[in-house]
Design a protein around this motif. Structure first.
Motif, PDB file in Angstrom:
ATOM      1  N   GLN A 186     -34.396  66.852 -22.416  1.00  0.00           N
ATOM      2  CA  GLN A 186     -35.215  66.054 -21.498  1.00  0.00           C
ATOM      3  C   GLN A 186     -34.724  64.612 -21.480  1.00  0.00           C
ATOM      4  O   GLN A 186     -34.072  64.157 -22.395  1.00  0.00           O
ATOM      5  CB  GLN A 186     -36.691  66.074 -21.953  1.00  0.00           C
ATOM      6  CG  GLN A 186     -37.349  67.440 -21.849  1.00  0.00           C
ATOM      7  CD  GLN A 186     -37.317  68.000 -20.445  1.00  0.00           C
ATOM      8  OE1 GLN A 186     -37.818  67.398 -19.518  1.00  0.00           O
ATOM      9  NE2 GLN A 186     -36.704  69.172 -20.277  1.00  0.00           N
ATOM     10  N   TYR A 187     -35.079  63.890 -20.419  1.00  0.00           N
ATOM     11  CA  TYR A 187     -34.712  62.481 -20.323  1.00  0.00           C
ATOM     12  C   TYR A 187     -35.500  61.636 -21.309  1.00  0.00           C
ATOM     13  O   TYR A 187     -36.718  61.786 -21.433  1.00  0.00           O
ATOM     14  CB  TYR A 187     -34.964  61.938 -18.909  1.00  0.00           C
ATOM     15  CG  TYR A 187     -34.801  60.440 -18.825  1.00  0.00           C
ATOM     16  CD1 TYR A 187     -33.540  59.871 -18.665  1.00  0.00           C
ATOM     17  CD2 TYR A 187     -35.900  59.589 -18.948  1.00  0.00           C
ATOM     18  CE1 TYR A 187     -33.368  58.494 -18.620  1.00  0.00           C
ATOM     19  CE2 TYR A 187     -35.738  58.200 -18.904  1.00  0.00           C
ATOM     20  CZ  TYR A 187     -34.461  57.658 -18.747  1.00  0.00           C
ATOM     21  OH  TYR A 187     -34.302  56.306 -18.714  1.00  0.00           O
ATOM     22  N   ALA A 188     -34.805  60.741 -22.013  1.00  0.00           N
ATOM     23  CA  ALA A 188     -35.487  59.676 -22.776  1.00  0.00           C
ATOM     24  C   ALA A 188     -34.513  58.520 -22.897  1.00  0.00           C
ATOM     25  O   ALA A 188     -33.307  58.727 -23.032  1.00  0.00           O
ATOM     26  CB  ALA A 188     -35.890  60.169 -24.161  1.00  0.00           C
TER      27      ALA A 188
ATOM     28  N   THR B 544     -22.648  54.000 -21.641  1.00  0.00           N
ATOM     29  CA  THR B 544     -23.697  54.844 -21.061  1.00  0.00           C
ATOM     30  C   THR B 544     -23.700  54.706 -19.541  1.00  0.00           C
ATOM     31  O   THR B 544     -23.498  53.616 -19.017  1.00  0.00           O
ATOM     32  CB  THR B 544     -25.076  54.440 -21.630  1.00  0.00           C
ATOM     33  OG1 THR B 544     -25.153  54.878 -22.980  1.00  0.00           O
ATOM     34  CG2 THR B 544     -26.223  55.089 -20.839  1.00  0.00           C
ATOM     35  N   ILE B 545     -23.893  55.821 -18.854  1.00  0.00           N
ATOM     36  CA  ILE B 545     -24.087  55.808 -17.399  1.00  0.00           C
ATOM     37  C   ILE B 545     -25.511  56.283 -17.153  1.00  0.00           C
ATOM     38  O   ILE B 545     -25.857  57.404 -17.533  1.00  0.00           O
ATOM     39  CB  ILE B 545     -23.087  56.754 -16.688  1.00  0.00           C
ATOM     40  CG1 ILE B 545     -21.646  56.311 -16.965  1.00  0.00           C
ATOM     41  CG2 ILE B 545     -23.356  56.807 -15.181  1.00  0.00           C
ATOM     42  CD1 ILE B 545     -20.590  57.306 -16.492  1.00  0.00           C
ATOM     43  N   GLU B 546     -26.345  55.423 -16.553  1.00  0.00           N
ATOM     44  CA  GLU B 546     -27.724  55.838 -16.282  1.00  0.00           C
ATOM     45  C   GLU B 546     -27.941  55.873 -14.773  1.00  0.00           C
ATOM     46  O   GLU B 546     -27.657  54.911 -14.066  1.00  0.00           O
ATOM     47  CB  GLU B 546     -28.729  54.891 -16.961  1.00  0.00           C
ATOM     48  CG  GLU B 546     -30.165  55.372 -16.818  1.00  0.00           C
ATOM     49  CD  GLU B 546     -31.053  55.054 -18.028  1.00  0.00           C
ATOM     50  OE1 GLU B 546     -30.564  54.478 -19.010  1.00  0.00           O
ATOM     51  OE2 GLU B 546     -32.250  55.419 -17.981  1.00  0.00           O
ATOM     52  N   VAL B 547     -28.406  57.005 -14.274  1.00  0.00           N
ATOM     53  CA  VAL B 547     -28.606  57.186 -12.827  1.00  0.00           C
ATOM     54  C   VAL B 547     -29.965  57.838 -12.595  1.00  0.00           C
ATOM     55  O   VAL B 547     -30.684  58.172 -13.544  1.00  0.00           O
ATOM     56  CB  VAL B 547     -27.492  58.072 -12.211  1.00  0.00           C
ATOM     57  CG1 VAL B 547     -26.113  57.454 -12.442  1.00  0.00           C
ATOM     58  CG2 VAL B 547     -27.542  59.496 -12.757  1.00  0.00           C
ATOM     59  N   LYS B 548     -30.287  58.023 -11.301  1.00  0.00           N
ATOM     60  CA  LYS B 548     -31.540  58.690 -10.950  1.00  0.00           C
ATOM     61  C   LYS B 548     -31.232  60.096 -10.458  1.00  0.00           C
ATOM     62  O   LYS B 548     -30.190  60.330  -9.831  1.00  0.00           O
ATOM     63  CB  LYS B 548     -32.252  57.908  -9.846  1.00  0.00           C
ATOM     64  CG  LYS B 548     -32.724  56.520 -10.282  1.00  0.00           C
ATOM     65  CD  LYS B 548     -33.629  55.920  -9.201  1.00  0.00           C
ATOM     66  CE  LYS B 548     -34.191  54.578  -9.642  1.00  0.00           C
ATOM     67  NZ  LYS B 548     -33.145  53.518  -9.730  1.00  0.00           N
ATOM     68  N   ALA B 593     -26.105  64.225  -9.288  1.00  0.00           N
ATOM     69  CA  ALA B 593     -26.890  64.336 -10.513  1.00  0.00           C
ATOM     70  C   ALA B 593     -28.187  65.083 -10.188  1.00  0.00           C
ATOM     71  O   ALA B 593     -29.255  64.493 -10.072  1.00  0.00           O
ATOM     72  CB  ALA B 593     -27.178  62.953 -11.089  1.00  0.00           C
ATOM     73  N   ASN B 594     -28.055  66.392 -10.042  1.00  0.00           N
ATOM     74  CA  ASN B 594     -29.186  67.182  -9.552  1.00  0.00           C
ATOM     75  C   ASN B 594     -30.090  67.716 -10.663  1.00  0.00           C
ATOM     76  O   ASN B 594     -30.929  68.578 -10.425  1.00  0.00           O
ATOM     77  CB  ASN B 594     -28.672  68.341  -8.678  1.00  0.00           C
ATOM     78  CG  ASN B 594     -27.606  69.132  -9.368  1.00  0.00           C
ATOM     79  OD1 ASN B 594     -27.431  68.997 -10.585  1.00  0.00           O
ATOM     80  ND2 ASN B 594     -26.899  69.958  -8.635  1.00  0.00           N
ATOM     81  N   LEU B 618     -24.651  60.305 -20.422  1.00  0.00           N
ATOM     82  CA  LEU B 618     -25.113  60.269 -19.035  1.00  0.00           C
ATOM     83  C   LEU B 618     -26.613  60.504 -19.097  1.00  0.00           C
ATOM     84  O   LEU B 618     -27.063  61.548 -19.579  1.00  0.00           O
ATOM     85  CB  LEU B 618     -24.452  61.378 -18.191  1.00  0.00           C
ATOM     86  CG  LEU B 618     -25.088  61.599 -16.809  1.00  0.00           C
ATOM     87  CD1 LEU B 618     -24.774  60.441 -15.856  1.00  0.00           C
ATOM     88  CD2 LEU B 618     -24.614  62.922 -16.190  1.00  0.00           C
ATOM     89  N   LEU B 619     -27.378  59.517 -18.631  1.00  0.00           N
ATOM     90  CA  LEU B 619     -28.838  59.658 -18.599  1.00  0.00           C
ATOM     91  C   LEU B 619     -29.280  59.771 -17.153  1.00  0.00           C
ATOM     92  O   LEU B 619     -28.939  58.905 -16.331  1.00  0.00           O
ATOM     93  CB  LEU B 619     -29.500  58.445 -19.254  1.00  0.00           C
ATOM     94  CG  LEU B 619     -29.275  58.323 -20.761  1.00  0.00           C
ATOM     95  CD1 LEU B 619     -29.798  56.987 -21.270  1.00  0.00           C
ATOM     96  CD2 LEU B 619     -29.953  59.472 -21.504  1.00  0.00           C
ATOM     97  N   VAL B 620     -30.000  60.827 -16.835  1.00  0.00           N
ATOM     98  CA  VAL B 620     -30.460  61.044 -15.462  1.00  0.00           C
ATOM     99  C   VAL B 620     -31.985  60.966 -15.458  1.00  0.00           C
ATOM    100  O   VAL B 620     -32.670  61.864 -15.976  1.00  0.00           O
ATOM    101  CB  VAL B 620     -29.978  62.400 -14.918  1.00  0.00           C
ATOM    102  CG1 VAL B 620     -30.394  62.554 -13.454  1.00  0.00           C
ATOM    103  CG2 VAL B 620     -28.461  62.539 -15.055  1.00  0.00           C
TER     104      VAL B 620
END
Lengths: 623, 623
Positions: A186-188, B544-548, B593-594, B618-620
């Protein structure tokens, strides 16, 4: 930690990362001539004349190829590439219904460690297990066919790098995680790393009857990185050991931040005891999996301090010791299981870390071994006399030493930067002491150049005399992280698949070949034989499949050549479909005919003088 | 045809298909010992000690693996697997933007024949061309990097089996079709085969500047199967030859129906003349391609009768002769280009078939060669003295013979069923006469068993003396149909990719690493270096790559380690994404980023002692 081992300073760390030291190899023998004493020449030691066969199979992980490489030793010839975690054009692996479902839609894998099934601590030659760091899977291959039978995606398991390793009677394979992540990925935010991220270790079992893999239970662990592992043997048979790094719990710039402390830990666990806790209901059930939380149980898990950022930890063949290698510290540390059991009994606990008791270092440690100028120890294998062979990544050599005394016995340069090594039957209770293979990360100019990207290199080392000798260098595709070597006569393969009259998809007689339409589904029950396809025995053109655009096409194909080495392929030109049927085998190919037109189909595997004539057509009528 | 060569009867055809004869090999030397005369032992002849390198590269087609296998000769070690027509987990080929587009969505390929670019009939070591029978493509590989630069899907081309073969100055590569189909692979009933189906031959060119392939023109051909081919040399430099089968125009049960007539044809064509016709507007334009119709032109294309179902046709190094092999007739037929030119000049035409004149057999044929009990001749290679070496698929041997006299000079058994063979620089105007490799279709029990499916086998034959000697057997993955062997010093590779400051995606300095959001697209301009990723130099966590969730993620990654052999991989755990960046190289990875969650990213290619620490996340964020 009472007695600190020498640690590499922070500045040196950066230096090591950027530079590879090479041991002096000017004294290394490269002569191919026979010696005057009549001993075989180096060339003759690795040459297998036609009519003879290799002594050992070596099964090498193919790393991010997702494949397994099977070599013969001592010839170092690659006999087979077995697709495991990635699709394979050559064999249609991932194209037929069964393997497509098994791969789960993933296009790549990162095959780390292979492990043979064991009986009484000996390789039994029945199965090989493998883990995928890329997409968190575990696989089992049947060694009678060299074909993967099952792949399991393991929940809560993020990068099982240190697996697979099996217990001495194949009760379990354990998969600790290299990466920490929130449960279920899960995202955190990484700002919540210490509270929301965790490591995990999974105990996986194979159902011998169905050949299916299943998660038995898991252990929730601190948010560290878990690296290499080994199962205990004999006296330590109920135990296993795992190295850790990033006990700093850093979340960025790991090369510096995960190398701050002068020690990390070995995680020891008693799987027999953990299994009992699960049986006794001491585990939580999360998303259907039984999970043990160290904060809630009192025993079964222990930590032992060790020189910072260790890589390998290896149990000696007699099961009495485990040896950790320093990676960033130029030392191997020998620990005693018996001392550890004693320390646990006598409560030699220095502190609790995240609910796990830390054993007193001096009470468990037996010896620190630090061969002169040997840098970057990674991984240890053993011979028939219990002697240890440790790869030195930075000084590019293998060091032979005596775990009983710590004395260095021999050193041999390898080219270059060995990661793991594998000795003959080296992870069993009785290694053969015949060969060891260095799995080198860099080849530099060892082989003809193939551009900016070079192959890796494996080097075969003869252990017949007290002096190790490199006798062959073999280039290898990316990337053998680990391997196991087994006596050739332990593997019992079948020659053809037996007839299975109970299989409703199989067709063994031409007269039964047929095409059945069910609504917009077309089911083909066909056969392949030298040198034709028969899809419908009653049709004008028995080797043509004609469908309508939009139909779902299901082709069951049986190879009725029950004859050694007569494999047929089945490819459809322009339709991107491709399967293989081995002698006696039945496979199913499913696809939607979403494109009208004329598409030749043909046998892709040369099978006879008239192989070229083994073709027909898929005709798709436009809507 | 005035003088018919012996043909195998229809009954025997079925027998041949089902049975493999083995030549007697009891006399074959397998001794590894040095001879008393001081000659190297067999083992020593193939052994390359560390510090030395192989004499030749062998580039072997990987058949339905879709790959190219690069070997060193004489060691027969496989140095590199180059992905060409199928995606590759190991190198991320088919995952990055450029190679994904190049592969065109296809999951497999069937790499048939490799061909080096040529200058004055010599391999120039610059490019390798390849064709795909599965999905009708042609590829070009740059030999300075061993990387495919372009793939072209060729219209109207169904199974280019007999290609690629190049003209003596690489003006063209020609792709005749193994299968016939309606133009553009449109649907048509097989009942209309004779009227609606056609064969095609495509003339493909490479634009040397852009390294892109393009179709120059095509020739519409009768609905037959076109098998092997060769380009002329010197006196025949403007010509090429192609074997045909199924001139019966059968549409089913080809093993019987395509073997009815006692002769098929060699197709001769003058590409210089056809090229001129296209320039002069004599070609039709169909779907944008210039197509020559033999029914509308008077010259440039000729047929010569030949023993039924020939497989190989090979032009002698001096360019004076072409040799066809019988497959179903136990004979090789030697034809003379000069006699053919004479026959054309003197109008020795016996009939017109589908608009193509048939030359009188006796006027072109020079000699029929029929070594005693040699069965299934397939393919011929040559040595430095112009002597011919023909593989015998059914009698499992290579026969050496003199094209000037037809005399058999030597025979050697191979194990088993050779398809093609390849001699050192064997398709050039000046073969080396040093080695020949038999590409055998069946290995049987040559190697340790790997289940019902066996490897193929390649055998190295020493041509140093008058007597051929098999000196090494090497197992090989499916499936080398053909190979070419080039002197090692002709290939000039680069060590690292040069800096390209004009590439807007490249980042060579850490301070320029950045992440830019444009609407729902996230563009990452990052770099890889021992031992970290830097995606955004200004961020709290640079790795880190953080996306939605739902964002399109575009990652440009440059490997700034300009250092030999330091390749980085970039894999995203659980996201099925994987690329490789070689030293100095920049690659682009695009995906949506599905899936929300936490996904570790890491270097997959072991690169330093701290490789294991080369990771980030990679944080989605969920929607």
């Amino acid at each position: 930690m009472k007695k600190a081992v020498p640690a590499v300073s922070g500045i040196l760390v950066g230096f090591l990362a950027a530079t590879v030291f090479f041991a002096d190899f000017t004294t290394q023998g490269t002569s191919t001539s026979a010696t005057p004493t009549g001993e075989k020449s180096t060339a003759e030691k690795v040459y297998i004349p036609f009519g003879q066969q290799d002594e050992y199979y070596m099964f090498a992980s193919g790393g991010h190829s997702g494949q397994l490489f099977v070599y013969g030793v001592p010839s170092m010839r690659r006999i087979r590439t077995v697709p495991v975690f990635s699709p394979d054009s050559a064999t249609g692996y991932g194209f037929d219904k069964e393997t497509k479902e098994m791969l789960g839609g993933f296009r790549w894998g990162d095959f780390h460690h292979p492990a043979f099934s064991e009986k009484n601590g000996e390789y039994d030659g029945k199965y090989m297990f493998a883990t995928d760091v890329a997409n968190n899977r575990v696989a089992v291959m049947d060694l009678s066919t060299f074909v993967v039978k099952d792949i399991l995606k393991v929940p809560n398991t993020v990068g099982p790098h240190c697996a697979a390793f099996v217990t001495q009677n194949s009760e379990y394979l354990f998969l600790p995680t290299r990466f920490s992540a929130p449960i279920g990925q899960q995202y955190a935010s990484l700002d919540d790393y210490k509270t929301k991220y965790n490591g995990f270790m999974s105990a996986v079992k194979m159902n011998e009857k169905t050949k299916k893999l299943e998660v038995a239970w898991q252990v929730k662990l601190p948010p560290w990185s878990y690296d290499l592992s080994d199962a205990g043997k004999k006296v330590s048979g109920d135990w296993a050991v795992v190295t850790t790094y990033n006990t700093e719990e850093a979340t960025t710039n790991m090369e510096i931040n995960a190398s701050q402390k002068d020690r990390d830990y070995i995680l020891l666990f008693n799987w027999r005891e953990l299994e009992k806790m699960v049986r006794e209901g001491k585990a939580d059930t999360i998303n259907g999996v039984k999970i043990i939380d160290p904060l809630k149980v009192k025993s079964g898990l222990y930590l032992v301090p060790v020189a910072k950022s260790p890589h390998g930890v290896d149990v000696t063949p007699d099961g009495k010791r485990f040896i950790a290698s320093g990676k960033l510290a130029p030392a191997m540390t020998v620990f005693s299981f018996e001392k550890a059991f004693e320390a646990i009994k006598n409560n030699k606990i220095t502190e609790q870390v995240k609910g796990i008791p830390v054993l007193d270092y001096a009470s468990v440690m037996e010896r620190e071994v630090n061969p002169e100028n040997a840098l970057g120890p990674l991984h240890t294998q053993f011979d028939d006399k219990g002697m240890a062979y440790t790869t030195m990544f930075i000084s590019s050599e293998i060091v032979k030493w005596d775990p009983n005394t710590g004395k260095t016995l021999d050193r041999v340069p390898v080219q270059y930067s060995p990661g793991h090594s594998v000795s003959a039957e080296g992870d069993s209770v009785s290694p053969d002491g015949r060969y060891i293979v260095a799995l080198n990360k860099l080849a530099k100019d060892t082989y003809l150049s193939v551009g900016p990207s070079h192959p890796e290199s494996m080097q075969l080392i003869d252990l017949a005399s007290d002096k190790m000798r490199v006798i062959q260098s073999a280039p290898v595709d990316p990337e053998p992280h680990y391997a196991q070597m087994i006596k050739a006569d332990k593997i019992k393969t079948i020659e053809v698949y037996p007839k299975d009259e109970t299989n409703p998809n199989a067709v063994y007689q031409q007269k039964n070949a047929r095409i059945e339409r069910k609504g917009n589904e077309v089911h083909v029950y066909g056969l392949a034989m030298r040198s034709k396809f028969i899809f419908d025995d009653k049709a004008k053109r028995k080797d043509t499949i004609e469908v309508k655009e939009g139909d779902k096409v299901v082709i069951h194909l049986t190879n009725v050549d029950f004859d050694e080495d007569i494999t047929h392929g089945f490819g459809i030109n322009g339709y991107d479909q491709d399967i293989e049927v081995q002698p006696g085998e039945t496979k199913t190919l499913e696809f939607v005919a979403n494109k009208a037109g004329t598409f030749p189909l043909y046998c892709t595997n040369f099978c006879s003088a008239l192989h070229q004539e083994m073709n027909g057509y898929l005709l798709v009528q436009p809507k």
